[in-house]
Design an enzyme around this catalytic site. Structure first.
Site: not given
Length: 353
Positions: A48, A73, A100, A127, A181, A214, A218
């Site tokens: 994303l 990367k 990081d 993100n 989120s 997780y 959120k």
């Protein structure tokens, strides 16, 4: 003695809303111009974040900062973006900066670099995030909480003064701070809310439920930002906030979020993402919409480019108490990280906590 907070998510309503969004709604292709603006996207070397960064560059932002854990990367992501956006030839408009979020030092160094090296800062899209099935600790905090909550919010609050400064210097601008989120904040009963010390409990391996972690991370983002914006509004009473702060739900997308999950879990989620999930580019559109949303989206949870209600219990008296508790205990952690015991001065006023 019964628990003080008995949180009961409305799973039926949540799944109906989720399925309607996934199958019947397609976020519109972004066309809003970001000309002249400086944009930061964290976790922008893949998924994303990469696709949102590609949109910002396509939409003519003056400077795009790819904030990534691995610079090589990030450089590859930059090259990919430049190749794909053919109407621009100014590759030097994209910079790759190390970030990081497992490290407080790295998080604060990134914020300091932004404050000193950027002439303006118009958009921050936070993100970067992880979903980790095994127990890992960074600086005394479980990894998902460290990355998704503590240092994500630390970066947000550390960059907010720079965003506000941009508004003051360029009154016609509308800076945006966006936390990516998820609707999974609606899937947890958040039993840790009953602990006297939320983070001590979240950092206790023996009592942890990593399958719910997780979702909890959120929810903590949602509760903190809602309370934070509410308190800011008292100190900045205006229909036009200097910085629009949003929570954005991209929906279920075909991304690499589950790459660290156990094999069977990863296979199951991969099948689910294939059947129900959006293309990553489609999901990334919601991130761009959140970065140009109007003041009516300040402090709001957005899905499909529009404001959406959070889980109903959050609006109740019980929810308000949990929200206040999360905010106060989180701010104490953030104060300690940034100020190491000295008197906090974030550059904004959110009252006593």
């Amino acid at each position: 003695m019964p628990d003080e907070f008995n949180i009961q998510p409305n799973f039926g309503s949540t799944f109906r809303t989720f399925l309607h969004s996934q199958f019947l709604v397609t976020p519109p292709y972004p066309e809003h111009s970001f000309a002249g603006q400086t944009v930061i996207v964290t976790g922008s070397n893949v998924g994303l974040g990469l696709e949102a960064a590609r949109h910002f560059y396509r939409l003519n932002c003056a400077k795009l900062v790819l904030a990534v854990r691995t610079v090589s990367k990030g450089q590859s992501a930059k090259e990919d973006i430049v190749r794909s956006v053919r109407h621009r030839t100014d590759a030097d408009a994209i910079e790759v900066w190390p970030l990081d979020l497992t490290s407080t030092a790295s998080t604060l160094a990134f914020a300091q670099k932004a404050k000193t090296e950027l002439s303006r800062l118009d958009v921050v899209v936070e993100n970067a995030g992880i979903s980790n099935p095994t127990w890992h600790v960074h600086e005394g905090f479980e990894a998902v909480i460290q990355v998704n909550v503590i240092n994500t919010l630390l970066l947000a609050l550390s960059l907010l003064p720079k965003l506000t400064e941009t508004k003051n210097r360029f009154p016609d601008s509308t800076p945006h701070l966006e936390i990516v989120s998820s609707e999974v904040h609606k899937f947890t009963k958040f039993p840790e809310a009953n602990a006297p010390d939320l983070y001590q409990t979240l950092n206790d391996e023996a009592s942890s439920n990593l399958y719910d972690r997780y979702n909890v991370s959120k929810l903590l983002e949602v509760l903190f930002i809602r309370e934070f914006v509410s308190r800011l509004s008292h100190s900045q009473p205006s229909s036009q906030p200097p910085v629009v702060i949003t929570l954005v739900n991209p929906g279920l997308c075909r991304s690499s979020l589950d790459r660290d999950q156990h094999f069977l879990v990863r296979m199951t989620t991969d099948v689910l993402r294939f059947i129900v999930g959006r293309a990553t580019e489609v999901g990334s559109r919601t991130l761009v919409h959140g970065a140009c949303a109007g003041p009516e989206s300040h402090g709001m949870f957005m899905s499909d480019g529009k404001n959406q209600d959070v889980e109903p219990w959050i609006y109740t008296d019980q929810g308000k108490k949990v929200q206040k508790k999360v905010f106060e205990q989180t701010m104490k952690v953030l104060d300690e990280r940034r100020f190491k015991g000295s008197k906090p001065d974030w550059g904004f006023d959110v009252g006593e906590y």
